[in-house]
Enzyme design. Structure first.
Site, PDB file in Angstrom:
ATOM      1  CG  ASP A 179      18.110  51.998  54.721  1.00 17.05           C
ATOM      2  OD1 ASP A 179      19.016  51.392  55.416  1.00 17.05           O
ATOM      3  OD2 ASP A 179      17.842  53.048  54.850  1.00 17.05           O
TER       4      ASP A 179
ATOM      5  CD  GLU B 264      14.382  49.388  45.702  1.00 13.85           C
ATOM      6  OE1 GLU B 264      15.157  49.892  44.627  1.00 13.85           O
ATOM      7  OE2 GLU B 264      13.738  50.079  46.714  1.00 13.85           O
ATOM      8  CG  ASP B 265      18.401  51.257  44.965  1.00 13.82           C
ATOM      9  OD1 ASP B 265      17.570  50.731  45.953  1.00 13.82           O
ATOM     10  OD2 ASP B 265      18.840  52.579  44.960  1.00 13.82           O
TER      11      ASP B 265
ATOM     12  CG  PHE C  47      24.209  57.597  52.736  1.00 11.82           C
ATOM     13  CD1 PHE C  47      22.978  57.371  52.744  1.00 11.82           C
ATOM     14  CD2 PHE C  47      24.580  58.044  51.332  1.00 11.82           C
ATOM     15  CE1 PHE C  47      22.010  57.757  51.637  1.00 11.82           C
ATOM     16  CE2 PHE C  47      23.855  58.635  50.387  1.00 11.82           C
ATOM     17  CZ  PHE C  47      22.429  58.528  50.613  1.00 11.82           C
TER      18      PHE C  47
ATOM     19  NE  ARG D  87      19.921  58.646  40.428  1.00 11.19           N
ATOM     20  CZ  ARG D  87      19.174  57.958  41.873  1.00 11.19           C
ATOM     21  NH1 ARG D  87      19.286  56.985  41.971  1.00 11.19           N
ATOM     22  NH2 ARG D  87      18.285  59.064  42.250  1.00 11.19           N
TER      23      ARG D  87
HETATM   24  P1  5GP Z   1      14.108  51.608  52.569  1.00  9.06           P
HETATM   25  O1  5GP Z   1      12.455  51.802  52.335  1.00  9.06           O
HETATM   26  O2  5GP Z   1      14.331  50.118  52.396  1.00  9.06           O
HETATM   27  O3  5GP Z   1      14.733  52.348  53.728  1.00  9.06           O
HETATM   28  O4  5GP Z   1      15.036  52.504  51.487  1.00  9.06           O
HETATM   29  C1  5GP Z   1      14.903  52.168  50.371  1.00  9.06           C
HETATM   30  C2  5GP Z   1      15.640  53.337  49.397  1.00  9.06           C
HETATM   31  O5  5GP Z   1      16.277  54.417  50.082  1.00  9.06           O
HETATM   32  C3  5GP Z   1      16.466  52.801  48.554  1.00  9.06           C
HETATM   33  O6  5GP Z   1      15.767  52.335  47.367  1.00  9.06           O
HETATM   34  C4  5GP Z   1      17.564  53.861  48.224  1.00  9.06           C
HETATM   35  O7  5GP Z   1      16.841  54.711  47.023  1.00  9.06           O
HETATM   36  C5  5GP Z   1      17.243  54.660  49.353  1.00  9.06           C
HETATM   37  N1  5GP Z   1      18.633  54.359  50.322  1.00  9.06           N
HETATM   38  C6  5GP Z   1      18.312  53.765  51.403  1.00  9.06           C
HETATM   39  N2  5GP Z   1      19.805  53.309  51.896  1.00  9.06           N
HETATM   40  C7  5GP Z   1      20.794  54.198  51.011  1.00  9.06           C
HETATM   41  C8  5GP Z   1      22.274  54.282  50.834  1.00  9.06           C
HETATM   42  O8  5GP Z   1      22.858  53.832  51.684  1.00  9.06           O
HETATM   43  N3  5GP Z   1      22.430  54.778  49.940  1.00  9.06           N
HETATM   44  C9  5GP Z   1      21.624  55.782  48.999  1.00  9.06           C
HETATM   45  N4  5GP Z   1      22.212  56.322  47.947  1.00  9.06           N
HETATM   46  N5  5GP Z   1      20.492  55.548  48.955  1.00  9.06           N
HETATM   47  C10 5GP Z   1      19.790  54.770  49.867  1.00  9.06           C
END
Ligand code: 5GP
Length: 191
Positions: A118, A114-115, A167, A180
Site C-alpha cells: 500500500d 506480502e498480501d 480498501f 480473511r
Molecule cells: P503499507 O505499509 O504498505 O502501507 O501497508 C501494508 C499493510 O497494510 C498490509 O500488509 C495490510 O495488512 C494493510 N493494508 C493496506 N491496504 C489494505 C487494504 O486495502 N485492505 C486491507 N484489509 N489491508 C490493507
C-alpha cells in the site's frame, strides 16, 4: 469423486463488491509459482534447498499457502509479524516487528511474501531489516499493489495484481480482523 461443496458467503457479503474472483487469483498464483520455480532453478541444482519463503503475518497466509504449492522446489517456510502505526487511512511510516523468524537466514535465498503493498512502508522496513541478516538474496512477492498510495519505492519481483485505491478484503486481507477467509478479493462497497 463428487465435487466438494463450495462455501456460500452470499448471506454475509452484501457490503463487499467482488474485485478479483477466486478463479482469477488461483490462475495468477499458478503463473507466479511457475515463474518463481524457473527463476530459482536458474540459480543451480542445489539452490532449492536454500530457499526460505517468509510470510508476513497475518494477511499473507492464504496467498502463501497457495503460492508455495506452485513452487516446485524444496523450500522451507517461516513467518514474520509486523505492525505499522498510524490511523486507518494514514500510515505513520513507523513499523515494528511483532514476531520474528524462528531460524537464521544467513546464506539463504529469501522470498518475502506480502498480501498488499500500500504505502510500501511495511515491506520497505522488513526488506531493510532482513538484509542485515546477510541472506544470499532477497526477493519480494506481493499479491496486490496499490500504486496510487505508494510513498516508499519498493521493487516487487513477483506481483499478482495492480489494483485501484480501494480498501480490499478477503483472501487473507481483513476488516477489523474478519473476512480473511473470503475466497475472493472484494472491496468495501463505498470505498
Ligand atoms: P503499507 O505499509 O504498505 O502501507 O501497508 C501494508 C499493510 O497494510 C498490509 O500488509 C495490510 O495488512 C494493510 N493494508 C493496506 N491496504 C489494505 C487494504 O486495502 N485492505 C486491507 N484489509 N489491508 C490493507
Amino acid at each position: 469423486m463428487a465435487d466438494a461443496p463450495r462455501p456460500s458467503f452470499n448471506r454475509h457479503t452484501d457490503p463487499f463488491v467482488e474485485l478479483i474472483s477466486a478463479e482469477a487469483v488461483a490462475h495468477r498464483i499458478a503463473e507466479l509459482g511457475a515463474q518463481i520455480t524457473a527463476d530459482y532453478e536458474r540459480l543451480g541444482p542445489d539452490a532449492g534447498a536454500e530457499v526460505v519463503v517468509v510470510g508476513v503475518l497475518k494477511g499473507s497466509v492464504i496467498f502463501m499457502a497457495d503460492l508455495v504449492r506452485h513452487i516446485a522446489l524444496p523450500v522451507t517456510l517461516d513467518f514474520i509479524g509486523a505492525a505499522s502505526y498510524g490511523d486507518a487511512t494514514k500510515s505513520s511510516g513507523v513499523v515494528q516487528i511483532t514476531q520474528d523468524l524462528t531460524r537464521p537466514i544467513e546464506g539463504k535465498h529469501l522470498l518475502l511474501v506480502e498480501d498488499i503493498v500500500d504505502t510500501g512502508h511495511t515491506v520497505h522496513y522488513l526488506l531493510e531489516n532482513l538484509a542485515t541478516r546477510r541472506p544470499a538474496s532477497i526477493k519480494l512477492a506481493a499479491l496486490l499493489h496499490k500504486p496510487e498510495r505508494q510513498e516508499r519505492e519498493v521493487t516487487i519481483d513477483y506481483l499478482g495484481f495492480t489494483i485501484p485505491n480501494k480498501f480490499v478484503v478477503g483472501y487473507g486481507l481483513d476488516v477489523a480482523q474478519q473476512w480473511r477467509n473470503l475466497p475472493f478479493i472484494g472491496h468495501v462497497a463505498d470505498s
